[in-house]
Design an enzyme around this catalytic site. Sequence first.
Site, PDB file in Angstrom:
ATOM      1  N   SER A  47       0.847  -1.188   0.000  1.00 43.33           N
ATOM      2  CA  SER A  47       0.000   0.000   0.000  1.00 43.33           C
ATOM      3  C   SER A  47       0.889   1.246   0.000  1.00 43.33           C
ATOM      4  CB  SER A  47      -0.846  -0.013   1.270  1.00 43.33           C
ATOM      5  OG  SER A  47      -1.349   1.271   1.539  1.00 43.33           O
ATOM      6  N   SER A  48       0.349   2.343  -0.498  1.00 41.71           N
ATOM      7  CA  SER A  48       1.146   3.575  -0.531  1.00 41.71           C
ATOM      8  C   SER A  48       1.402   4.135   0.872  1.00 41.71           C
ATOM      9  CB  SER A  48       0.453   4.640  -1.392  1.00 41.71           C
ATOM     10  OG  SER A  48      -0.811   4.954  -0.854  1.00 41.71           O
ATOM     11  N   CYS A  49       0.683   3.634   1.892  1.00 43.21           N
ATOM     12  CA  CYS A  49       0.903   4.165   3.248  1.00 43.21           C
ATOM     13  C   CYS A  49       2.183   3.644   3.878  1.00 43.21           C
ATOM     14  CB  CYS A  49      -0.294   3.896   4.143  1.00 43.21           C
ATOM     15  SG  CYS A  49      -0.481   2.173   4.523  1.00 43.21           S
ATOM     16  N   TYR A  87      -0.900  -0.813  10.154  1.00 45.12           N
ATOM     17  CA  TYR A  87      -1.110  -1.423   8.830  1.00 45.12           C
ATOM     18  C   TYR A  87       0.149  -1.273   7.984  1.00 45.12           C
ATOM     19  CZ  TYR A  87      -3.260  -2.060   4.196  1.00 45.12           C
ATOM     20  OH  TYR A  87      -3.569  -2.474   2.924  1.00 45.12           O
ATOM     21  N   LYS A 146       2.600  -4.099   6.266  1.00 38.88           N
ATOM     22  CA  LYS A 146       2.883  -4.154   4.823  1.00 38.88           C
ATOM     23  C   LYS A 146       4.393  -4.045   4.550  1.00 38.88           C
ATOM     24  CE  LYS A 146      -1.145  -4.879   3.073  1.00 38.88           C
ATOM     25  NZ  LYS A 146      -1.394  -6.105   2.298  1.00 38.88           N
ATOM     26  N   HIS A 204     -13.005   3.410   2.695  1.00 41.33           N
ATOM     27  CA  HIS A 204     -12.154   4.495   2.206  1.00 41.33           C
ATOM     28  C   HIS A 204     -13.013   5.654   1.720  1.00 41.33           C
ATOM     29  CE1 HIS A 204      -9.291   1.056   1.839  1.00 41.33           C
ATOM     30  NE2 HIS A 204      -8.485   1.958   2.334  1.00 41.33           N
TER      31      HIS A 204
HETATM   32  O1  GFB Z   1      -9.576   6.939   2.064  1.00 40.97           O
HETATM   33  P1  GFB Z   1      -9.200   7.292   3.444  1.00 40.97           P
HETATM   34  O2  GFB Z   1     -10.030   6.725   4.526  1.00 40.97           O
HETATM   35  O3  GFB Z   1      -7.733   6.864   3.730  1.00 40.97           O
HETATM   36  O4  GFB Z   1      -9.254   8.906   3.615  1.00 40.97           O
HETATM   37  P2  GFB Z   1      -6.236   7.415   3.632  1.00 40.97           P
HETATM   38  C1  GFB Z   1      -8.654   9.782   2.726  1.00 40.97           C
HETATM   39  C2  GFB Z   1      -8.966  11.194   3.122  1.00 40.97           C
HETATM   40  O5  GFB Z   1     -10.354  11.461   2.876  1.00 40.97           O
HETATM   41  C3  GFB Z   1      -8.732  11.572   4.581  1.00 40.97           C
HETATM   42  C4  GFB Z   1     -10.946  12.089   3.989  1.00 40.97           C
HETATM   43  O6  GFB Z   1      -8.188  12.861   4.645  1.00 40.97           O
HETATM   44  C5  GFB Z   1     -10.152  11.546   5.168  1.00 40.97           C
HETATM   45  O7  GFB Z   1     -10.299  12.382   6.295  1.00 40.97           O
HETATM   46  N1  GFB Z   1     -12.396  11.806   4.019  1.00 40.97           N
HETATM   47  C6  GFB Z   1     -13.375  12.722   3.821  1.00 40.97           C
HETATM   48  C7  GFB Z   1     -12.990  10.634   4.268  1.00 40.97           C
HETATM   49  N2  GFB Z   1     -14.586  12.171   3.956  1.00 40.97           N
HETATM   50  C8  GFB Z   1     -14.378  10.859   4.217  1.00 40.97           C
HETATM   51  C9  GFB Z   1     -15.264   9.762   4.439  1.00 40.97           C
HETATM   52  O8  GFB Z   1     -16.488   9.870   4.426  1.00 40.97           O
HETATM   53  N3  GFB Z   1     -14.682   8.550   4.649  1.00 40.97           N
HETATM   54  C10 GFB Z   1     -13.319   8.373   4.657  1.00 40.97           C
HETATM   55  N4  GFB Z   1     -12.817   7.149   4.854  1.00 40.97           N
HETATM   56  N5  GFB Z   1     -12.466   9.413   4.489  1.00 40.97           N
HETATM   57  C11 GFB Z   1      -5.853   4.912   4.111  1.00 40.97           C
HETATM   58  C12 GFB Z   1      -5.015   4.174   5.099  1.00 40.97           C
HETATM   59  O9  GFB Z   1      -5.496   6.222   4.305  1.00 40.97           O
HETATM   60  O10 GFB Z   1      -5.568   4.614   2.750  1.00 40.97           O
HETATM   61  C13 GFB Z   1      -4.823   2.774   4.762  1.00 40.97           C
HETATM   62  O11 GFB Z   1      -5.553   4.380   6.378  1.00 40.97           O
HETATM   63  C14 GFB Z   1      -4.530   2.535   3.296  1.00 40.97           C
HETATM   64  O12 GFB Z   1      -3.800   2.295   5.537  1.00 40.97           O
HETATM   65  C15 GFB Z   1      -5.463   3.297   2.409  1.00 40.97           C
HETATM   66  O13 GFB Z   1      -3.207   2.863   2.993  1.00 40.97           O
HETATM   67  C16 GFB Z   1      -5.115   3.186   0.925  1.00 40.97           C
HETATM   68  O14 GFB Z   1      -5.791   7.579   2.216  1.00 40.97           O
HETATM   69  O15 GFB Z   1      -6.019   8.594   4.501  1.00 40.97           O
END
Ligand code: GFB
Length: 310
Positions: free
Chosen positions: A108-110, A137, A141, A180
């Site tokens: 993953s990119s994280c 996580y 990875k 996500h």
């Molecule tokens: O996709 P996401 O949950 O993961 O959130 P990450 C990306 C961004 O979108 C964050 C915002 O800045 C969230 O605060 N966001 C806005 C939201 N509204 C929403 C919403 O309704 N739901 C969610 N989920 N986010 C994950 C990692 O990070 O990405 C994992 O935690 C993994 O480990 C994955 O690498 C690909 O991109 O921040």
Amino acid sequence: MKKDSKIYIAGHRGMVGSAIHRHLVGLGFANFIFRTSAELDLRDQRAVNEFFEIERPDYVFLAAAKVGGILANNNYRADFIYQNIMIEANVIHAAYATGVEKLLFLGSSCIYPKMAPQPMTEDCLLTGLLEHTNEPYAIAKIAGIKMCDAYRDQYGCNFISVMPTNLYGPNDNYDLQNAHVLPSLIRKFHEAKLNNEPAVTVWGTGSPRREFLHADDLAAACCYLMEHYNEAGLVNIGTGVDVTIAELAMEIKEVVGYEGAVVYDHTKPDGTPRKLMDVSKLSKLGWTYKIALREGLEKVYSAYGKVKSE
Ligand code: GFB
């Protein structure tokens, strides 16, 4: 891979595994082995060893993982590190022990440092501190990448690692808390439109930047690398294009056709400020993505809308 090679896709019912399966079927591969998580618990070392001893796959796509969005990663920190480390350790070791010809591990990119220079090249790995919300996580990875390289170094195994950017596509998780951002916002805008709600709430500030890749593109890249890449280290898989979360929200609002307001919930975390992949290694290897974000959003929303109106 030969057309009759025995291929095990770990996680074949998930978004990534199912996309890899569809892509391989399209290429003419037909000799697959599948196990649901109820049939084979990949955290169970004895069960995994027995499965590999009996089935002896030629090729393995390791797409099984515990995954989720920013809140799920932060709230279930122990589950994310434990489950992912167990799955990786069991599958990678059993693949070595039973002479698997080649294994592709999905990271993953994280895994890259929170403040990595952008766009992030593969050599940024382990050069700085990780983002707190998904550190468990990411550590799991990183362990997977290092296992593939260690088994290559010590035992000559042809195990490769690929690092996808943020993904979306068929069989995604649309849970409002744990998914996500992209699927969560599709659901929020869709439901707000149906219920004539005045506003949709987007988490955080809207300023973080993210790159999004359709799972069908990821699957094509994984199959391409399974055929053409045989080295240690990792390969980024992405588009090389990113948007702010606010821009993503506006795109989804338009695709869904929602006319209300968008508000931001600053109590929710932003996470990493930017996660843009440098995809020059992948381009040099000969692969580029096909599905642009707008087209991909239209595709997934049309499928989501159909399911919800049935
Ligand atoms: O996709 P996401 O949950 O993961 O959130 P990450 C990306 C961004 O979108 C964050 C915002 O800045 C969230 O605060 N966001 C806005 C939201 N509204 C929403 C919403 O309704 N739901 C969610 N989920 N986010 C994950 C990692 O990070 O990405 C994992 O935690 C993994 O480990 C994955 O690498 C690909 O991109 O921040």
